[in-house]
Write a protein that holds these residues in place. Structure first.
Motif, mmCIF file in Angstrom:
data_model
loop_
_atom_site.group_PDB
_atom_site.id
_atom_site.type_symbol
_atom_site.label_atom_id
_atom_site.label_comp_id
_atom_site.label_asym_id
_atom_site.label_seq_id
_atom_site.Cartn_x
_atom_site.Cartn_y
_atom_site.Cartn_z
ATOM 1 N N ILE B 18 -20.803 2.302 20.159
ATOM 2 C CA ILE B 18 -20.942 0.834 20.150
ATOM 3 C C ILE B 18 -19.722 0.183 20.786
ATOM 4 C CG2 ILE B 18 -21.063 -1.194 18.660
ATOM 5 C CD1 ILE B 18 -22.582 0.636 16.650
ATOM 6 N N ALA B 19 -18.568 0.706 20.406
ATOM 7 C CA ALA B 19 -17.332 0.143 20.938
ATOM 8 C C ALA B 19 -17.279 0.328 22.464
ATOM 9 C CB ALA B 19 -16.136 0.811 20.291
ATOM 10 N N ASN B 20 -17.712 1.505 22.901
ATOM 11 C CA ASN B 20 -17.716 1.782 24.325
ATOM 12 C C ASN B 20 -18.612 0.788 25.059
ATOM 13 O OD1 ASN B 20 -16.895 3.216 26.522
ATOM 14 N ND2 ASN B 20 -18.647 4.622 26.456
ATOM 15 N N THR B 133 -1.433 2.487 15.455
ATOM 16 C CA THR B 133 -2.636 2.457 16.278
ATOM 17 C C THR B 133 -2.404 3.224 17.569
ATOM 18 O OG1 THR B 133 -3.159 0.266 15.437
ATOM 19 C CG2 THR B 133 -4.307 0.966 17.434
ATOM 20 N N VAL B 134 -3.291 4.134 17.853
ATOM 21 C CA VAL B 134 -3.281 4.837 19.134
ATOM 22 C C VAL B 134 -4.379 4.218 19.981
ATOM 23 C CG1 VAL B 134 -3.559 7.047 20.290
ATOM 24 C CG2 VAL B 134 -2.510 6.960 18.028
ATOM 25 N N ASN B 139 -9.874 -2.328 23.715
ATOM 26 C CA ASN B 139 -10.637 -2.707 22.521
ATOM 27 C C ASN B 139 -11.107 -1.520 21.690
ATOM 28 O OD1 ASN B 139 -10.389 -5.404 23.177
ATOM 29 N ND2 ASN B 139 -12.322 -5.430 24.324
ATOM 30 N N LEU B 140 -10.511 -0.427 21.842
ATOM 31 C CA LEU B 140 -10.854 0.736 21.019
ATOM 32 C C LEU B 140 -9.583 1.471 20.636
ATOM 33 C CD1 LEU B 140 -13.014 2.557 19.764
ATOM 34 C CD2 LEU B 140 -13.006 3.872 21.887
ATOM 35 N N GLY B 141 -9.339 1.524 19.350
ATOM 36 C CA GLY B 141 -8.117 2.164 18.899
ATOM 37 C C GLY B 141 -8.355 3.165 17.781
ATOM 38 N N ALA B 192 -10.977 1.352 15.366
ATOM 39 C CA ALA B 192 -11.126 -0.094 15.352
ATOM 40 C C ALA B 192 -11.618 -0.523 16.721
ATOM 41 C CB ALA B 192 -9.791 -0.754 15.036
ATOM 42 N N PHE B 193 -12.547 -1.433 16.713
ATOM 43 C CA PHE B 193 -13.049 -1.938 18.013
ATOM 44 C C PHE B 193 -13.402 -3.399 17.882
ATOM 45 C CE2 PHE B 193 -16.492 0.092 15.708
ATOM 46 C CZ PHE B 193 -17.451 -0.901 15.652
#
Lengths: 419, 193
Positions: B18-20, B133-134, B139-141, B192-193
């Motif tokens: 979803i984030a992708n 956070t990496v 918008n995707l961590g 997280a996104f």
């Protein structure tokens, strides 16, 4: 030097982290409950409080009995209310007989028998509003009282529990994963565990509800405890003499006298005893076994009417009325069963059967044909559990009071009063 | 509980997809939606248990606020529902704190229950910690965090009186209450996104 400082700081940080870790992972589980310690009173003093006092509101209705124009209502563990029922439409609460530990009663003539924890108390009720305790039969219900243990029988040297001091306490606790009953700090707790009884008599003018655990037959009164049947000779009305006590079964619930027989209801069946040949030692003459359940029973000439309900105390799963052919007590057999809501007490007057069906209300049947009962009326006024029906008047015990119905005309059964 | 890791893996993969997909969207909001989905371990006095949470809310500057729900398997399985607040600093680091209510979720194999016919009242849930956070993509961590976690429950029941025989009205049957206050450490990993 810098390295030493760094090492020291690292050690301090590690120690701090370890302390925090230890502090952070603590499970704190506490249990809060009440500790009760008994309030004692000397038995002889305690007995002086067992007497008639001014009428008081009914708190928790237990067993019921009717004698003449009076209704006697047990207020569970407190005593007996005396109701003047001369006018059933307007019953009057005229007195209260203070009997701590009372659950059951039976009436014969002008004598009232009531349990008071482990004792049997005999009252003269010539004047119902002023009952006078005439006799105390000591420890005749031993499984309801342990305060005589040790062989002490002198009322002046026996302490009984008359109340409890209560205080809350909180303790650290670790769940054990099993049910864990609490034992209380009282050596005489048994005084508070009185019989789960009520009146059962079919004297000339007295009647008791079908949930009764006392029954009067001729010159004998019979009582049932959770296991035993006990016979008292009441030839001398005010001085009952215990003659015999023997094991019936586990989980005995009710006793009902009919003709010269005693019908004892238990969780698993009905035991039928002949009390004519040897009144002090009734002989077992028949047995009807049914599924497990609470089972008040009444009988007429040919049939016994047994209600089974699923009260958790009886571990039952059925709610039904069973009608059993008892023409031959040695060979009783099920005739018919009827599904009900939660049947309890019942009463029969002629061909009319009155049945308390819990929240299903009072059900009135034409029972002329036991294989095909005809419902005449269903009265949903209350959650009812016991009934005495005689002479056109049905007195019904319910959770919220005493109801009286006029059934002189079966086509017009109607409520007369609620007390 | 054995199927929980599998479910979590599927959940994380789905959320990653979803984030992708969301990366293709170019619309910018002042209060953009953010979803933080984590799986972790809670380490307590008795044992180590799994905890899964999903927190959904909005981001504004370095701040994030959202509502979280999860499953906490420590001692008495429960469902925490809580409000979460996070602040990011130095771009990669963040601090978080959350507080809310905690409901018991009955488990057949639950051996903790004290009473027959027990009844649980909801308790409190809270957590606080630090994380890193990496950044995997825009918008995707990937989040790694650790901290302190707390939950409580109240169990109510009755003490039955067995002497000389049981009957609810004859003896001093009393209401009883067990308070569970459970302090744990938590280590979480999520996206997280």
């Amino acid at each position: 030097m810098k390295k030493i400082c760094l090492l020291a700081r690292s050690c301090a940080a590690a120690a701090l982290a370890a302390m925090l870790f230890t502090a952070c992972v603590k499970d704190k589980i506490t249990r809060t409950y009440q500790i009760r310690t008994p309030i004692y009173e000397v038995l002889s003093t305690f007995r002086k409080s067992i007497k008639s006092v001014p009428a008081s509101p009914v708190n928790s209705i237990g067993k019921i009995a009717v004698a003449g124009n009076y209704i006697y209502v047990s207020d569970i563990y407190k005593g007996i209310h005396v109701i003047d029922n001369t006018d059933p439409a307007h019953p009057k609460n005229v007195a209260f007989i203070n009997i701590p530990g009372n659950e059951d009663l039976a009436i014969s003539g002008n004598t009232l028998y009531a349990d008071a924890f482990g004792d049997l108390v005999t009252f003269d009720i010539t004047d119902p509003a002023n009952a006078v305790a005439k006799n105390f039969a000591t420890n005749v219900f031993p499984d309801h009282s342990t305060y005589y243990s040790g062989g002490y029988t002198n009322p002046d040297s026996i302490n009984v529990v008359v109340g409890w001091n209560t205080r809350d306490t909180t303790v650290d606790y670790e769940p054990v994963g099993i049910f864990y009953p609490i034992w209380y700090d009282c050596t005489n707790c048994g005084i508070f565990a009185a019989a789960m009884n009520a009146p059962a008599s079919l004297g000339a003018k007295a009647a008791s509800g079908s949930l009764s655990r006392f029954a009067i037959l001729n010159n004998y009164m019979y009582t049932v405890s959770s296991n035993n049947l006990t016979a008292f000779d009441i030839s001398n009305h005010f001085s009952p003499a215990m003659k015999n006590s023997f094991l019936v079964d586990w989980h005995v619930e009710t006793i009902y006298p009919f003709k010269n027989n005693l019908f004892v209801g238990t969780n698993s069946g009905v035991y039928m005893y002949d009390a004519q040949v040897s009144p002090s030692s009734p002989a077992l003459v028949g047995q009807f076994t049914h599924a497990r359940g609470c089972d008040p029973v009444v009988a007429d000439g040919d049939y016994a009417y047994i209600t089974l309900n699923d009260s958790s105390a009886c571990l039952g799963i059925y709610n039904e009325l069973q009608i059993v052919d008892i023409k031959n007590l040695n060979n009783s057999s099920l005739v018919q069963s009827y599904q009900l809501t939660h049947p309890e007490g019942l009463s029969k007057d002629g061909n009319t059967l009155f049945l308390c069906d819990g929240k299903g209300g009072l059900k009135v049947y034409n029972a002329a044909d036991v294989k095909n009962l005809q419902l005449l009326k269903q009265l949903n006024d209350a959650d009812v559990y016991d009934v005495i029906a005689q002479n056109g008047l049905a007195i019904v015990a319910a959770n919220d009071g005493l109801y009286q119905y006029d059934y002189t005309n079966l086509n017009d059964i109607h409520l007369l009063s609620k007390f | 509980m054995k199927t929980l890791p599998t479910l979590l893996a599927v959940l994380l993969l789905a959320l990653g997809s979803i984030a992708n997909a969301q990366q293709t969207k170019t619309v910018k909001h002042a209060w953009p939606f953010q979803s933080i989905n984590s799986v972790g371990l809670v380490i307590g006095q008795q044992n180590v248990a799994m905890q899964v949470t999903t927190i959904n809310g909005v981001q504004h500057g370095n701040w994030f606020g959202g509502i979280g729900v999860g499953v906490d398997g420590y001692r008495l399985r429960s469902i925490p529902v809580f409000a979460e607040l996070r602040k990011t600093f130095h771009r990669r680091f963040f601090a978080y704190t959350g507080a809310g209510a905690n409901w018991y979720w009955k488990q057949n194999a639950d051996k903790e229950q004290y009473y027959y016919g027990d009844k649980f009242k909801p308790g409190f849930f809270g957590e606080a910690g630090l994380g890193y956070t990496v950044k995997l993509r825009k918008n995707l961590g990937l989040l790694i965090s650790g901290g302190y976690s707390f939950k409580s429950l109240v169990e109510e029941g009755y003490d039955y009186y067995f002497y000389p025989y049981w009957h609810p009205d004859t003896g001093p049957t009393t209401k009883s209450q067990v308070n569970y206050t459970l302090h744990r450490l938590e280590i979480k990993m999520g996206i997280a996104f």
